[in-house]
Scaffold this active site. Structure first.
Site, PDB file in Angstrom:
ATOM      1  N   GLU A 107       6.856 -54.584 -23.177  1.00 50.57           N
ATOM      2  CA  GLU A 107       5.309 -53.910 -23.310  1.00 50.57           C
ATOM      3  C   GLU A 107       4.873 -53.413 -25.066  1.00 50.57           C
ATOM      4  OE1 GLU A 107       7.907 -51.070 -20.361  1.00 50.57           O
ATOM      5  OE2 GLU A 107       8.817 -50.719 -22.181  1.00 50.57           O
ATOM      6  N   GLU A 156      17.611 -57.582 -16.834  1.00 50.61           N
ATOM      7  CA  GLU A 156      15.930 -57.488 -17.523  1.00 50.61           C
ATOM      8  C   GLU A 156      15.352 -57.610 -18.764  1.00 50.61           C
ATOM      9  OE1 GLU A 156      14.078 -54.235 -15.825  1.00 50.61           O
ATOM     10  OE2 GLU A 156      12.733 -53.504 -17.729  1.00 50.61           O
ATOM     11  N   ASP A 168      12.215 -57.816 -21.103  1.00 52.99           N
ATOM     12  CA  ASP A 168      11.444 -56.608 -21.577  1.00 52.99           C
ATOM     13  C   ASP A 168       9.615 -57.192 -22.652  1.00 52.99           C
ATOM     14  OD1 ASP A 168      11.864 -55.871 -19.168  1.00 52.99           O
ATOM     15  OD2 ASP A 168      12.154 -53.808 -20.314  1.00 52.99           O
TER      16      ASP A 168
END
Length: 293
Positions: free
Chosen positions: A109, A105, A107
């Protein structure tokens, strides 16, 4: 000798703006072709003939979407305009992820905040199910006032997070010293807008103000210069050497000296958390990749 009329600079500016607008229209992606809305019961919308996608959050639910394609390496660009005003408690997540218990993953955010306080960009990299590689940043502009381009460059040598072409984080492939690197699992793009007021803003001290709902984040101008993974085959493996050398230059891209200087500038002035300096969190010693900067 002929002279230009006094209105020439104004005319030139208008022509330049019109050309820029036409180019942006020509390059605008059709988000209907690239993404599926996956949840939200009507709170996620694709508008303007596929040019704009919006996610909304209210007290009942958030919303989200995912890419139709899976990718194994790529340069992924998306323009986002984040939730304006009092966005405390909300999180807009934009990331690449595979499936399974040992997933990979990458990311972005965006942690909302009270009106007037800066957003926090939270980044992380998971490889084989292991994350805990958080770096957090403020931004040098208001990400709610206009669209800005958030990019992930992912090739076999490195992952680079960038905003408007300015790198803010680089995660290098250090498999040679035993650090797993995402390179074997194809990933989809996901994005969601959701309530995380138990942790998102000041560690959960500031809760979501539902009188401000619905909260809305907007997306446009998606571009994926990437290897599409389908039925176990990469689209890049079918490219001829000549076309691959030009269109897939990102596969071996690295930071040049100017980009390295920009990265250092961002990390010096806007980084607010780095797991590689958190000795209290890792009393037995910092993660191995932190020793090889």
């Amino acid at each position: 000798m002929a002279s230009f009329p006094s209105t020439f600079p104004v005319m030139l500016m208008i022509i330049t703006l019109m050309l820029g607008y036409l180019i942006s229209l020509a390059s605008a992606s059709n988000l209907n072709q690239d993404f599926d809305i996956t949840w939200g019961d009507g709170r996620a919308k694709i508008l303007n003939s596929g040019e704009l996608l919006t996610l909304s959050l209210d007290k009942a639910s958030g919303s989200g979407f995912q890419s139709k394609n899976e990718y194994l390496f790529g340069k992924i660009d998306m323009q986002l305009k984040l939730v304006p005003g009092n966005s405390a408690g909300t999180v807009t997540a934009y990331y690449l992820s595979s499936k399974g218990s040992t997933w990979d993953e990458i990311d972005f955010e965006f942690l909302g905040n009270l009106s007037g306080d800066p957003y926090i960009i939270h980044t992380n990299v998971f490889s084989q199910g292991k994350g805990n590689r958080e770096q957090q940043f403020y931004l040098w502009f208001d990400p709610t006032a206009d669209f800005h381009t958030y990019s992930i460059l992912w090739n076999p040598q490195r992952i680079i997070f960038s905003v408007d072409g300015t790198p803010m984080r680089e995660f290098k492939n250090l498999e040679s010293i035993g650090v797993p690197f995402p390179k074997n699992q194809a990933m989809r793009i996901y994005s969601s807008l959701w309530n995380a007021d138990d942790w998102a803003t000041r560690g959960g001290l500031v809760k979501t103000d539902w009188t401000q709902a619905p909260f809305t984040a907007s997306y446009r101008n998606f571009n994926a210069n990437a290897c599409v993974w389908s039925s176990g085959v990469s689209s890049c493996s079918t490219s001829s050497p000549s076309s691959a050398s030009t269109s897939n230059a990102w596969l071996s891209q690295q930071l040049d000296s100017i980009s390295q200087d920009r990265l250092k500038w961002v990390q010096k002035n806007y980084m607010i958390y780095n797991y590689c300096t958190d000795t209290k969190r890792f009393p037995q010693g910092l993660p191995l990749e932190c020793t090889k900067s």
